[in-house]
Motif scaffolding. Structure first.
Motif, PDB file in Angstrom:
ATOM      1  N   VAL A  43       0.846  -1.199   0.000  1.00  0.00           N
ATOM      2  CA  VAL A  43       0.000   0.000   0.000  1.00  0.00           C
ATOM      3  C   VAL A  43       0.877   1.244   0.000  1.00  0.00           C
ATOM      4  O   VAL A  43       1.842   1.341   0.769  1.00  0.00           O
ATOM      5  CB  VAL A  43      -0.947   0.022   1.214  1.00  0.00           C
ATOM      6  CG1 VAL A  43      -1.719   1.347   1.263  1.00  0.00           C
ATOM      7  CG2 VAL A  43      -1.925  -1.149   1.146  1.00  0.00           C
ATOM      8  N   THR A  44       0.531   2.201  -0.870  1.00  0.00           N
ATOM      9  CA  THR A  44       1.239   3.475  -0.949  1.00  0.00           C
ATOM     10  C   THR A  44       0.231   4.609  -0.800  1.00  0.00           C
ATOM     11  O   THR A  44      -0.788   4.632  -1.502  1.00  0.00           O
ATOM     12  CB  THR A  44       1.966   3.628  -2.296  1.00  0.00           C
ATOM     13  OG1 THR A  44       2.842   2.524  -2.501  1.00  0.00           O
ATOM     14  CG2 THR A  44       2.774   4.921  -2.335  1.00  0.00           C
ATOM     15  N   LEU A  45       0.511   5.534   0.097  1.00  0.00           N
ATOM     16  CA  LEU A  45      -0.322   6.717   0.298  1.00  0.00           C
ATOM     17  C   LEU A  45       0.432   7.932  -0.195  1.00  0.00           C
ATOM     18  O   LEU A  45       1.616   8.102   0.101  1.00  0.00           O
ATOM     19  CB  LEU A  45      -0.678   6.882   1.775  1.00  0.00           C
ATOM     20  CG  LEU A  45      -1.501   8.120   2.144  1.00  0.00           C
ATOM     21  CD1 LEU A  45      -2.920   8.010   1.594  1.00  0.00           C
ATOM     22  CD2 LEU A  45      -1.522   8.313   3.654  1.00  0.00           C
ATOM     23  N   CYS A  46      -0.253   8.774  -0.970  1.00  0.00           N
ATOM     24  CA  CYS A  46       0.362   9.996  -1.485  1.00  0.00           C
ATOM     25  C   CYS A  46      -0.577  11.165  -1.204  1.00  0.00           C
ATOM     26  O   CYS A  46      -1.733  11.153  -1.646  1.00  0.00           O
ATOM     27  CB  CYS A  46       0.621   9.865  -2.987  1.00  0.00           C
ATOM     28  SG  CYS A  46       1.485  11.289  -3.702  1.00  0.00           S
ATOM     29  N   GLU A  47      -0.096  12.139  -0.467  1.00  0.00           N
ATOM     30  CA  GLU A  47      -0.878  13.334  -0.153  1.00  0.00           C
ATOM     31  C   GLU A  47      -0.174  14.550  -0.729  1.00  0.00           C
ATOM     32  O   GLU A  47       0.983  14.822  -0.395  1.00  0.00           O
ATOM     33  CB  GLU A  47      -1.043  13.486   1.362  1.00  0.00           C
ATOM     34  CG  GLU A  47      -1.788  12.333   2.009  1.00  0.00           C
ATOM     35  CD  GLU A  47      -2.122  12.620   3.468  1.00  0.00           C
ATOM     36  OE1 GLU A  47      -2.833  13.618   3.724  1.00  0.00           O
ATOM     37  OE2 GLU A  47      -1.671  11.850   4.333  1.00  0.00           O
ATOM     38  N   ARG A  48      -0.887  15.258  -1.588  1.00  0.00           N
ATOM     39  CA  ARG A  48      -0.366  16.464  -2.201  1.00  0.00           C
ATOM     40  C   ARG A  48      -1.409  17.563  -2.047  1.00  0.00           C
ATOM     41  O   ARG A  48      -2.582  17.269  -1.771  1.00  0.00           O
ATOM     42  CB  ARG A  48      -0.058  16.219  -3.677  1.00  0.00           C
ATOM     43  CG  ARG A  48       0.949  15.085  -3.892  1.00  0.00           C
ATOM     44  CD  ARG A  48       1.183  14.807  -5.343  1.00  0.00           C
ATOM     45  NE  ARG A  48       1.703  15.970  -6.049  1.00  0.00           N
ATOM     46  CZ  ARG A  48       1.980  16.003  -7.341  1.00  0.00           C
ATOM     47  NH1 ARG A  48       1.759  14.930  -8.084  1.00  0.00           N
ATOM     48  NH2 ARG A  48       2.467  17.089  -7.907  1.00  0.00           N
ATOM     49  N   PRO A  49      -1.013  18.822  -2.213  1.00  0.00           N
ATOM     50  CA  PRO A  49      -1.999  19.895  -2.095  1.00  0.00           C
ATOM     51  C   PRO A  49      -3.173  19.673  -3.053  1.00  0.00           C
ATOM     52  O   PRO A  49      -3.000  19.598  -4.263  1.00  0.00           O
ATOM     53  CB  PRO A  49      -1.201  21.146  -2.466  1.00  0.00           C
ATOM     54  CG  PRO A  49       0.216  20.808  -2.110  1.00  0.00           C
ATOM     55  CD  PRO A  49       0.353  19.345  -2.431  1.00  0.00           C
ATOM     56  N   GLY A  50      -4.351  19.499  -2.497  1.00  0.00           N
ATOM     57  CA  GLY A  50      -5.556  19.377  -3.320  1.00  0.00           C
ATOM     58  C   GLY A  50      -5.883  17.977  -3.785  1.00  0.00           C
ATOM     59  O   GLY A  50      -6.941  17.757  -4.382  1.00  0.00           O
ATOM     60  N   THR A  63       5.852   5.971 -10.436  1.00  0.00           N
ATOM     61  CA  THR A  63       5.424   5.997  -9.043  1.00  0.00           C
ATOM     62  C   THR A  63       3.997   6.538  -8.948  1.00  0.00           C
ATOM     63  O   THR A  63       3.440   7.065  -9.924  1.00  0.00           O
ATOM     64  CB  THR A  63       6.348   6.889  -8.221  1.00  0.00           C
ATOM     65  OG1 THR A  63       6.246   8.244  -8.721  1.00  0.00           O
ATOM     66  CG2 THR A  63       7.799   6.428  -8.325  1.00  0.00           C
ATOM     67  N   LEU A  64       3.412   6.413  -7.769  1.00  0.00           N
ATOM     68  CA  LEU A  64       2.084   6.987  -7.554  1.00  0.00           C
ATOM     69  C   LEU A  64       2.140   8.503  -7.700  1.00  0.00           C
ATOM     70  O   LEU A  64       1.214   9.116  -8.248  1.00  0.00           O
ATOM     71  CB  LEU A  64       1.572   6.595  -6.173  1.00  0.00           C
ATOM     72  CG  LEU A  64       0.212   7.162  -5.759  1.00  0.00           C
ATOM     73  CD1 LEU A  64      -0.864   6.830  -6.775  1.00  0.00           C
ATOM     74  CD2 LEU A  64      -0.179   6.662  -4.372  1.00  0.00           C
ATOM     75  N   ASP A  65       3.203   9.111  -7.238  1.00  0.00           N
ATOM     76  CA  ASP A  65       3.353  10.556  -7.390  1.00  0.00           C
ATOM     77  C   ASP A  65       3.370  10.945  -8.869  1.00  0.00           C
ATOM     78  O   ASP A  65       2.761  11.935  -9.279  1.00  0.00           O
ATOM     79  CB  ASP A  65       4.639  11.011  -6.707  1.00  0.00           C
ATOM     80  CG  ASP A  65       4.686  12.514  -6.502  1.00  0.00           C
ATOM     81  OD1 ASP A  65       3.821  13.048  -5.793  1.00  0.00           O
ATOM     82  OD2 ASP A  65       5.593  13.153  -7.063  1.00  0.00           O
ATOM     83  N   GLY A  66       4.063  10.144  -9.690  1.00  0.00           N
ATOM     84  CA  GLY A  66       4.079  10.405 -11.127  1.00  0.00           C
ATOM     85  C   GLY A  66       2.713  10.245 -11.751  1.00  0.00           C
ATOM     86  O   GLY A  66       2.328  11.001 -12.653  1.00  0.00           O
ATOM     87  N   ALA A  67       1.946   9.256 -11.280  1.00  0.00           N
ATOM     88  CA  ALA A  67       0.585   9.062 -11.800  1.00  0.00           C
ATOM     89  C   ALA A  67      -0.294  10.264 -11.480  1.00  0.00           C
ATOM     90  O   ALA A  67      -1.108  10.694 -12.313  1.00  0.00           O
ATOM     91  CB  ALA A  67      -0.018   7.785 -11.220  1.00  0.00           C
ATOM     92  N   LEU A  68      -0.130  10.834 -10.289  1.00  0.00           N
ATOM     93  CA  LEU A  68      -0.918  12.017  -9.933  1.00  0.00           C
ATOM     94  C   LEU A  68      -0.500  13.227 -10.758  1.00  0.00           C
ATOM     95  O   LEU A  68      -1.335  14.086 -11.081  1.00  0.00           O
ATOM     96  CB  LEU A  68      -0.778  12.307  -8.440  1.00  0.00           C
ATOM     97  CG  LEU A  68      -1.421  11.283  -7.499  1.00  0.00           C
ATOM     98  CD1 LEU A  68      -1.236  11.705  -6.050  1.00  0.00           C
ATOM     99  CD2 LEU A  68      -2.900  11.099  -7.814  1.00  0.00           C
ATOM    100  N   ASN A  69       0.781  13.311 -11.096  1.00  0.00           N
ATOM    101  CA  ASN A  69       1.224  14.386 -11.990  1.00  0.00           C
ATOM    102  C   ASN A  69       0.509  14.278 -13.339  1.00  0.00           C
ATOM    103  O   ASN A  69       0.080  15.289 -13.920  1.00  0.00           O
ATOM    104  CB  ASN A  69       2.737  14.315 -12.206  1.00  0.00           C
ATOM    105  CG  ASN A  69       3.510  14.879 -11.040  1.00  0.00           C
ATOM    106  OD1 ASN A  69       3.000  15.691 -10.274  1.00  0.00           O
ATOM    107  ND2 ASN A  69       4.743  14.442 -10.887  1.00  0.00           N
ATOM    108  N   ARG A  70       0.389  13.062 -13.848  1.00  0.00           N
ATOM    109  CA  ARG A  70      -0.312  12.872 -15.117  1.00  0.00           C
ATOM    110  C   ARG A  70      -1.792  13.225 -14.985  1.00  0.00           C
ATOM    111  O   ARG A  70      -2.389  13.795 -15.901  1.00  0.00           O
ATOM    112  CB  ARG A  70      -0.147  11.420 -15.582  1.00  0.00           C
ATOM    113  CG  ARG A  70       1.290  11.059 -15.926  1.00  0.00           C
ATOM    114  CD  ARG A  70       1.387   9.716 -16.606  1.00  0.00           C
ATOM    115  NE  ARG A  70       2.777   9.365 -16.899  1.00  0.00           N
ATOM    116  CZ  ARG A  70       3.143   8.380 -17.680  1.00  0.00           C
ATOM    117  NH1 ARG A  70       2.230   7.618 -18.258  1.00  0.00           N
ATOM    118  NH2 ARG A  70       4.416   8.126 -17.901  1.00  0.00           N
TER     119      ARG A  70
END
Length: 255
Positions: A43-50, A63-70
């Motif tokens: 499990v990976t949790l990623c919290e970013r502004p918004g 990464t999950l962070d990269g997926a959120l960037n997309r």
């Protein structure tokens, strides 16, 4: 030990003080993400502004962070750019949206129940919000007649398995699902040698194996069943993984 899982509970009406009570306001919803990862690997949790997201499983080549960037860049079209074995839940706090999706072939499954003022989505088929309901007569009949649950049925009334390769938008009026990927079929080339098709298949298998090795992050392990599939994978892995470890399952002696 319980299995790793991710869940999302949405309820309404949302209240401005919900955040102080541990929830997140997402459009009309108060949202609560739940997850467990006993071994600390799935499990990976990623919290970013918004935006907040939780992933069960693995994304290949990113990464999950990269997926959120997309997602931030191309919107819902990001889903078609994901490959792996995963279930993903996203809370877009700025847009007021809650999204759910799995990998395109359904290696991970998400189950959902919608009751108008609440939605529960989980990788747990026995989530308490599901098992509190009555058994599904249609599901029991499907198991007895076919030996499996057909057409997204689950054992509980009002709970269904979400369709793989769809992006699911969790709304008050219902779960809006739209395909993000379909299996393409191309007309066969006339007079193309079978050997050329075989060569293309080998390259596709090599590329898929290489993506999975890159995503593993550790020395890969391979289960050897004794069949053609596992031996074929061993042949594909061996050149790139000289330290490959294999294991096999054995049955106890017959009595």
């Amino acid at each position: 030990m319980s299995a790793a899982h991710v869940s999302l509970r949405l309820c309404r009406p949302a209240h401005p003080d919900a955040a102080s009570a541990g929830g997140r306001v997402v459009g009309p919803w108060v949202a609560a993400l739940e997850y467990a990862d006993p071994q600390g690997r799935l499990v990976t949790l990623c919290e970013r502004p918004g935006v907040v997201a939780v992933l069960l499983g693995t994304l290949y080549d990113q990464t999950l962070d990269g997926a959120l960037n997309r997602y931030r860049t191309v919107g819902d079209a990001f889903a078609a750019q994901l490959e792996g074995s995963f279930a993903l839940l996203i809370l877009d706090l700025e847009a007021g949206r809650a999204l759910a999706l799995t990998d395109r072939v359904g290696l991970r499954t998400l189950y959902a129940r919608h009751t108008g003022n609440a939605i529960t989505v989980s990788t747990r088929p026995d989530h308490p919000d599901f098992s509190a309901g009555s058994l599904s007569v249609a599901a029991v009949a499907s198991m007895l007649a076919n030996g499996y649950l057909a057409s997204g049925l689950t054992l509980y009334d009002g709970v269904r398995a979400l369709t793989p390769s769809d992006l699911h938008d969790l709304r008050v009026e219902g779960i809006l699902s739209a395909p993000y990927w379909t299996l393409p079929f191309h007309p066969a080339e006339q007079q193309r040698p079978v050997a050329a098709d075989a060569a293309d298949l080998i390259e596709v298998l090599r590329a898929a194996t290489a993506r999975r090795v890159r995503a593993s992050g550790e020395r890969p392990y391979l289960s050897l069943s004794g069949g053609y599939d596992s031996r074929g994978l061993l042949g594909l892995l061996r050149p790139a993984c000289p330290n490959l470890r294999t294991f096999a399952y054995t049955l106890p002696p017959a009595r």
